[in-house]
Design an enzyme around this catalytic site. Structure first.
Site, PDB file in Angstrom:
ATOM      1  N   ILE A  74       0.836  -1.210   0.000  1.00  0.00           N
ATOM      2  CA  ILE A  74       0.000   0.000   0.000  1.00  0.00           C
ATOM      3  C   ILE A  74       0.871   1.260   0.000  1.00  0.00           C
ATOM      4  CG2 ILE A  74      -0.261   0.327   2.504  1.00  0.00           C
ATOM      5  CD1 ILE A  74      -3.293   0.670   1.960  1.00  0.00           C
ATOM      6  N   HIS A 122       5.932 -11.652   5.827  1.00  0.00           N
ATOM      7  CA  HIS A 122       5.758 -11.252   4.436  1.00  0.00           C
ATOM      8  C   HIS A 122       7.117 -11.002   3.813  1.00  0.00           C
ATOM      9  CE1 HIS A 122       5.314  -7.910   7.244  1.00  0.00           C
ATOM     10  NE2 HIS A 122       5.997  -7.168   6.376  1.00  0.00           N
TER      11      HIS A 122
END
Ligand code: DGP
Length: 122
Positions: free
Chosen positions: A37, A106
């Site tokens: 994002i 991640h």
């Protein structure tokens, strides 16, 4: 963001289940990938296990197939992004000193431009 070593779900679990609609670049039974994002390079993709593993410290032997899949998907996405030949960087941050903000592991795939030195000098 607070440390979440207790293993509570993060926003990433909601993205995996598409409870928060986020365009997915890849998803199979083990991993999911989507764009960061707040991209820090022209290509910035996150590759995450579908299973909640809070930090790299929590990876178990039974997760080895999933960890390998994350690398295979990273390679495929780098090729799809057109950045494989020029090169890119794979990053996994762990805990506070590593700068980890979301406690669902991640892999950052970043590239599309020269990335400079690996660590910022202090
Ligand atoms: P880290 O510092 O390694 O924990 O990186 C977490 C990254 O996750 C950070 O680059 C921003 C990204 N991120 C956080 N929340 C969201 C979200 O809701 N959607 C997407 N696409 N990325 C997010």
């Amino acid at each position: 963001m607070a440390d979440n070593n207790a293993g509570e779900e993060t926003i990433f679990s909601k993205i995996i289940r598409q409870e928060i609609p986020t365009p997915l670049l890849f998803q199979d039974d083990l991993v999911t990938a989507f764009r960061d994002i707040t991209p820090q390079a022209s290509s910035h993709i996150l590759i995450i296990p579908n299973k909640l593993i809070p930090t790299v410290n929590d990876i178990k032997q039974e997760d080895e197939l999933t960890m390998g899949r994350m690398f295979t998907v990273a390679k495929q996405l780098a090729q799809a992004e057109g950045i494989a030949e020029d090169g890119y960087r794979l990053i996994m941050n762990c805990n506070q000193h590593g700068g980890q903000e979301v406690y669902h592991i991640h892999m950052h795939l970043v590239g599309g431009q020269p990335l400079g030195r690996m660590l910022n000098p202090k």
